[in-house]
Scaffold this motif. Structure first.
Motif, short mmCIF file in Angstrom:
data_model
loop_
_atom_site.label_atom_id
_atom_site.label_comp_id
_atom_site.label_asym_id
_atom_site.label_seq_id
_atom_site.Cartn_x
_atom_site.Cartn_y
_atom_site.Cartn_z
N ILE A 15 0.83 -1.21 0.00
CA ILE A 15 0.00 0.00 0.00
C ILE A 15 0.87 1.26 0.00
O ILE A 15 0.59 2.22 -0.73
N VAL A 16 1.93 1.25 0.78
CA VAL A 16 2.84 2.40 0.81
C VAL A 16 3.47 2.61 -0.55
O VAL A 16 3.57 3.74 -1.04
N LEU A 17 3.88 1.53 -1.21
CA LEU A 17 4.47 1.65 -2.55
C LEU A 17 3.46 2.18 -3.55
O LEU A 17 3.81 2.99 -4.42
N LEU A 18 2.23 1.76 -3.44
CA LEU A 18 1.21 2.25 -4.36
C LEU A 18 0.88 3.72 -4.13
O LEU A 18 0.66 4.47 -5.08
N VAL A 19 0.86 4.13 -2.89
CA VAL A 19 0.50 5.51 -2.57
C VAL A 19 1.62 6.48 -2.93
O VAL A 19 1.39 7.49 -3.60
N PHE A 20 2.85 6.17 -2.52
CA PHE A 20 3.95 7.10 -2.72
C PHE A 20 4.72 6.86 -4.00
O PHE A 20 5.29 7.79 -4.56
N GLY A 21 4.82 5.66 -4.46
CA GLY A 21 5.62 5.35 -5.65
C GLY A 21 7.06 5.12 -5.28
O GLY A 21 7.58 5.65 -4.29
N THR A 22 7.73 4.33 -6.08
CA THR A 22 9.11 3.96 -5.76
C THR A 22 10.06 5.15 -5.91
O THR A 22 11.03 5.26 -5.16
N LYS A 23 9.82 6.04 -6.87
CA LYS A 23 10.73 7.16 -7.08
C LYS A 23 10.71 8.11 -5.89
O LYS A 23 11.76 8.55 -5.42
N LYS A 24 9.53 8.41 -5.38
CA LYS A 24 9.44 9.32 -4.24
C LYS A 24 10.07 8.68 -3.00
O LYS A 24 10.77 9.34 -2.24
N LEU A 25 9.85 7.39 -2.80
CA LEU A 25 10.46 6.71 -1.65
C LEU A 25 11.98 6.67 -1.78
O LEU A 25 12.69 6.81 -0.79
N ARG A 26 12.48 6.49 -2.99
CA ARG A 26 13.93 6.48 -3.22
C ARG A 26 14.51 7.86 -2.91
O ARG A 26 15.58 7.98 -2.29
N ASN A 27 13.81 8.92 -3.33
CA ASN A 27 14.28 10.28 -3.04
C ASN A 27 14.28 10.56 -1.54
O ASN A 27 15.20 11.20 -1.04
N ILE A 28 13.26 10.11 -0.84
CA ILE A 28 13.21 10.29 0.61
C ILE A 28 14.38 9.57 1.27
O ILE A 28 15.04 10.10 2.16
N GLY A 29 14.65 8.34 0.82
CA GLY A 29 15.77 7.58 1.37
C GLY A 29 17.11 8.25 1.10
O GLY A 29 17.98 8.30 1.98
N THR A 30 17.28 8.79 -0.09
CA THR A 30 18.52 9.48 -0.43
C THR A 30 18.69 10.73 0.41
O THR A 30 19.79 11.01 0.91
N ASP A 31 17.63 11.50 0.58
CA ASP A 31 17.70 12.72 1.39
C ASP A 31 18.01 12.39 2.85
O ASP A 31 18.81 13.07 3.49
N LEU A 32 17.37 11.35 3.35
CA LEU A 32 17.61 10.95 4.74
C LEU A 32 19.06 10.48 4.92
O LEU A 32 19.72 10.83 5.90
#
Length: 74
Positions: A15-32
């Motif tokens: 559900i998290v992957l569907l809501v946010f998308g992999t690109k946005k999650l990857r960007n959040i991980g990179t920023d963190l």
């Protein structure tokens, strides 16, 4: 009833992957990750500065208290 099984966590992840998308999650991980790295570098630099200050006080053989007393007497 209080604990989640692996299937519950997989559904939440999907559900998290569907809501946010992999690109946005990857960007959040990179920023963190970048923020954590910058924090570690800042802490390391601060420790080096503190070590340098203590080395200069030990080399002169005088403590900070003596230096303050000398300045107050002047």
């Amino acid at each position: 009833m209080g604990s989640f099984s692996i299937w519950h966590w997989l559904i939440v992840l999907l559900i998290v992957l569907l809501v946010f998308g992999t690109k946005k999650l990857r960007n959040i991980g990179t920023d963190l990750g970048g923020a954590v790295k910058n924090f570690k570098d800042a802490v390391k630099d601060e420790n080096v500065k503190i070590a340098d200050k203590t080395d200069t006080n030990e080399e002169s053989g005088r403590t900070i208290d003596v230096e303050v007393k000398d300045k107050q007497n002047s």
